[in-house]
Motif scaffolding. Structure first.
Motif, PDB file in Angstrom:
ATOM      1  N   SER A  73       0.766  -1.152  -0.144  1.00  0.00           N
ATOM      2  CA  SER A  73      -0.052   0.006   0.081  1.00  0.00           C
ATOM      3  C   SER A  73       0.930   1.132   0.069  1.00  0.00           C
ATOM      4  O   SER A  73       1.839   1.350   0.851  1.00  0.00           O
ATOM      5  N   ALA A  74       0.906   2.150  -1.007  1.00  0.00           N
ATOM      6  CA  ALA A  74       1.447   3.199  -1.437  1.00  0.00           C
ATOM      7  C   ALA A  74       0.688   4.510  -1.234  1.00  0.00           C
ATOM      8  O   ALA A  74      -0.561   4.299  -1.100  1.00  0.00           O
ATOM      9  N   ALA A  75       1.367   5.643  -0.734  1.00  0.00           N
ATOM     10  CA  ALA A  75       0.592   7.012  -0.466  1.00  0.00           C
ATOM     11  C   ALA A  75      -0.414   7.256  -1.889  1.00  0.00           C
ATOM     12  O   ALA A  75       0.382   7.087  -3.074  1.00  0.00           O
ATOM     13  N   GLY A  76      -1.456   7.525  -2.003  1.00  0.00           N
ATOM     14  CA  GLY A  76      -2.184   7.618  -3.245  1.00  0.00           C
ATOM     15  C   GLY A  76      -2.813   6.436  -3.972  1.00  0.00           C
ATOM     16  O   GLY A  76      -3.295   6.718  -5.024  1.00  0.00           O
ATOM     17  N   ALA A  77      -2.209   5.055  -3.191  1.00  0.00           N
ATOM     18  CA  ALA A  77      -2.976   4.044  -4.304  1.00  0.00           C
ATOM     19  C   ALA A  77      -3.723   3.193  -3.340  1.00  0.00           C
ATOM     20  O   ALA A  77      -4.816   2.815  -3.303  1.00  0.00           O
ATOM     21  N   GLY A  78      -2.882   2.561  -2.292  1.00  0.00           N
ATOM     22  CA  GLY A  78      -3.768   1.615  -1.457  1.00  0.00           C
ATOM     23  C   GLY A  78      -3.592   0.242  -1.947  1.00  0.00           C
ATOM     24  O   GLY A  78      -3.088   0.057  -2.804  1.00  0.00           O
ATOM     25  N   PHE A  79      -4.210  -0.906  -0.966  1.00  0.00           N
ATOM     26  CA  PHE A  79      -4.389  -1.973  -1.355  1.00  0.00           C
ATOM     27  C   PHE A  79      -5.741  -2.504  -1.831  1.00  0.00           C
ATOM     28  O   PHE A  79      -6.600  -1.948  -0.927  1.00  0.00           O
ATOM     29  N   GLY A  80      -6.095  -3.077  -2.710  1.00  0.00           N
ATOM     30  CA  GLY A  80      -7.357  -3.199  -3.382  1.00  0.00           C
ATOM     31  C   GLY A  80      -8.663  -4.167  -2.677  1.00  0.00           C
ATOM     32  O   GLY A  80      -9.371  -4.222  -3.149  1.00  0.00           O
ATOM     33  N   ARG A  81      -8.025  -4.861  -1.485  1.00  0.00           N
ATOM     34  CA  ARG A  81      -8.877  -5.836  -1.100  1.00  0.00           C
ATOM     35  C   ARG A  81      -8.689  -6.004   0.544  1.00  0.00           C
ATOM     36  O   ARG A  81      -7.469  -5.534   0.941  1.00  0.00           O
ATOM     37  N   PRO A  82      -9.544  -6.448   1.321  1.00  0.00           N
ATOM     38  CA  PRO A  82      -9.524  -6.637   2.639  1.00  0.00           C
ATOM     39  C   PRO A  82      -8.303  -7.838   3.083  1.00  0.00           C
ATOM     40  O   PRO A  82      -8.179  -8.673   2.233  1.00  0.00           O
ATOM     41  N   LEU A  83      -7.855  -7.552   4.084  1.00  0.00           N
ATOM     42  CA  LEU A  83      -6.580  -8.398   4.375  1.00  0.00           C
ATOM     43  C   LEU A  83      -7.355  -9.697   5.055  1.00  0.00           C
ATOM     44  O   LEU A  83      -8.228  -9.559   5.882  1.00  0.00           O
ATOM     45  N   GLY A  84      -6.956 -11.064   4.874  1.00  0.00           N
ATOM     46  CA  GLY A  84      -7.291 -12.237   5.232  1.00  0.00           C
ATOM     47  C   GLY A  84      -6.440 -12.475   6.682  1.00  0.00           C
ATOM     48  O   GLY A  84      -5.609 -11.541   7.061  1.00  0.00           O
ATOM     49  N   ALA A  85      -6.840 -13.704   7.036  1.00  0.00           N
ATOM     50  CA  ALA A  85      -6.342 -13.913   8.380  1.00  0.00           C
ATOM     51  C   ALA A  85      -4.723 -14.152   8.142  1.00  0.00           C
ATOM     52  O   ALA A  85      -4.305 -14.797   7.211  1.00  0.00           O
ATOM     53  N   HIS A  86      -3.708 -13.665   9.201  1.00  0.00           N
ATOM     54  CA  HIS A  86      -2.267 -13.712   8.858  1.00  0.00           C
ATOM     55  C   HIS A  86      -1.716 -13.293   7.643  1.00  0.00           C
ATOM     56  O   HIS A  86      -0.920 -13.577   7.119  1.00  0.00           O
ATOM     57  N   GLU A  87      -2.496 -12.259   7.087  1.00  0.00           N
ATOM     58  CA  GLU A  87      -2.104 -11.524   5.858  1.00  0.00           C
ATOM     59  C   GLU A  87      -1.432 -10.319   6.382  1.00  0.00           C
ATOM     60  O   GLU A  87      -2.121  -9.472   7.073  1.00  0.00           O
ATOM     61  N   THR A  88      -0.620  -9.755   5.288  1.00  0.00           N
ATOM     62  CA  THR A  88      -0.134  -8.298   5.850  1.00  0.00           C
ATOM     63  C   THR A  88       0.410  -7.935   4.444  1.00  0.00           C
ATOM     64  O   THR A  88       0.539  -8.379   3.427  1.00  0.00           O
ATOM     65  N   VAL A  89       0.652  -6.577   4.269  1.00  0.00           N
ATOM     66  CA  VAL A  89       0.924  -5.771   3.000  1.00  0.00           C
ATOM     67  C   VAL A  89       2.080  -4.826   3.467  1.00  0.00           C
ATOM     68  O   VAL A  89       2.022  -4.379   4.615  1.00  0.00           O
TER      69      VAL A  89
END
Length: 395
Positions: A73-89
């Motif tokens: 996830s970067a400024a102005g962009a973000g990550f496109g979906r919810p995180l599942g269990a024990h997931e990270t970005v």
């Protein structure tokens, strides 16, 4: 006519004027003006939960890991979906927090092997650690700037981040300057006989530079009753304020007051209990405020600071148009004051105020070297070095 106290004269002058019409100014042109209305935020700041650090977005409850890195996830962009269990970005400062994450593990405390991540330090100390929550600075509809506030670069930045591209302000005041006196010639012109350079208009124009005012220099008018009256009538057709310098005392050649009466002006007051600057007058002619300043340059400058600048602030919609003083210890003894409020040109040295000799109303050297004006109330008793004194700081 008795001398008017300074505070009463200021109040009566300001009562002659009302704030000018409102306009929208680009943010870059609002500095130094006053807000015409309350400014409310058009958005939340920030408008989403965001990371305050570079690192990894995690669920606090899943510490110490492991997590699987599934993107960034970067400024102005973000990550496109919810995180599942024990997931990270991977996340960067200012980037939106992905749905499902509530804390940030800073990169210095993260151990990554391919797409696998564990904590290598103590991690965030609480849920929400290293996260700036939505609207933590301000929420939409919050009043960011109140009406009448003197606007600075800080307010400009606040309005911009609040979603505004313009500021509601009052239009700039049009100030006509008229110099009177047969002895005056333009600055830099050759002198002959008893002629003098006309310094006041240039000085006042410089004083107004950077303030919300448009200066209209109407030149030098000779000591002639009809000529001065005609100059007043012509200036009031184009200006909100007409400022004269010279000709306001009681000599045979001091024609400003009778010229105002001939032009049809209503005089509000004349002569103020101050030093320098006693022969000061104010009134109205048509829709314009008339302000007659003394001709001596120091008197002209001091009265402009105390009367013209507050008048411009009043026209600009300032909540508090009058100047404020600072308390400073005196560096020298001062004698008891007379019946008029005195404004002593003074230097500040090592945090103390020093009033040098050379306080004559025509002596410019002390004024040019001054950091401020020591204010001495009428009949103030003698003061000793170390006593506190009010001082108006000059810019």
């Amino acid at each position: 006519m008795s001398l008017l106290p300074v505070a009463e004269a200021q109040a009566r002058l300001l009562a002659l004027a009302a704030p000018l019409p409102e306009e929208q100014a680009p943010l870059v042109e609002a500095n130094g003006r006053w807000a015409a209305r309350d400014i409310a935020a058009l958005r939340d700041q920030p408008s989403f939960d965001l990371s305050a650090m570079d690192g990894y977005a995690i669920r606090y409850a899943e510490r110490p890991g492991p997590w699987t890195v599934v993107g960034e996830s970067a400024a102005g962009a973000g990550f496109g979906r919810p995180l599942g269990a024990h997931e990270t970005v991977r996340i960067f400062t200012g980037a939106p927090m992905p749905e499902g994450a509530d804390s940030v593990l800073v990169q210095e405390e993260a151990e990554r092997d391919g797409d696998q991540l564990r904590m290598s330090g103590e991690g965030p100390l609480r849920q929400g650690g290293n996260v700036r929550p939505r609207a933590v600075d301000f929420a939409a509809s919050t009043i960011l700037v109140s009406a009448g506030t003197a606007l600075t670069a800080r307010h400009v930045g606040l309005a911009a981040i609040g979603g505004h591209g313009t500021f509601p302000v009052r239009r700039r005041a049009r100030i006509a300057l008229i110099s009177t006196g047969d002895e005056l010639v333009p600055p830099g012109a050759p002198l002959s006989g008893a002629q003098l350079p006309a310094s006041n208009a240039a000085m006042l124009a410089a004083l107004l530079a950077g303030r919300p005012a448009e200066v209209l220099d109407r030149g030098i008018v000779r000591d002639d009753l009809d000529a001065i009256a005609e100059a007043f009538q012509a200036a009031t057709s184009v200006a909100d304020v007409v400022v004269t310098t010279g000709g306001v005392s009681v000599g045979d050649r001091d024609l400003v007051r009778p010229a105002l009466e001939k032009a049809g002006a209503a005089l509000d007051f004349w002569r103020v209990a101050m030093k320098p600057g006693k022969p000061l007058l104010a009134g109205k002619l048509g829709g314009a405020v008339i302000l007659g300043l003394p001709g001596n340059p120091v008197s002209s400058y001091v009265t402009a600071r105390l009367f013209l600048l507050p008048l411009i602030a009043r026209l600009g919609g300032a909540a508090d148009p009058l100047p404020s003083a600072r308390l400073l210890p005196l560096g020298v003894d001062l004698p008891a004051n007379g019946p008029r409020q005195d404004y002593l040109r003074a230097r500040i040295e090592e945090g103390r105020a020093y009033a040098p000799d050379g306080q004559d109303s025509a002596a410019m050297v002390a004024l040019a070297a001054a950091d401020g004006l020591i204010v001495r109330a009428p009949h103030a008793p003698a003061a000793r070095a170390g006593d506190s004194a009010e001082m108006l700081i000059l810019d």
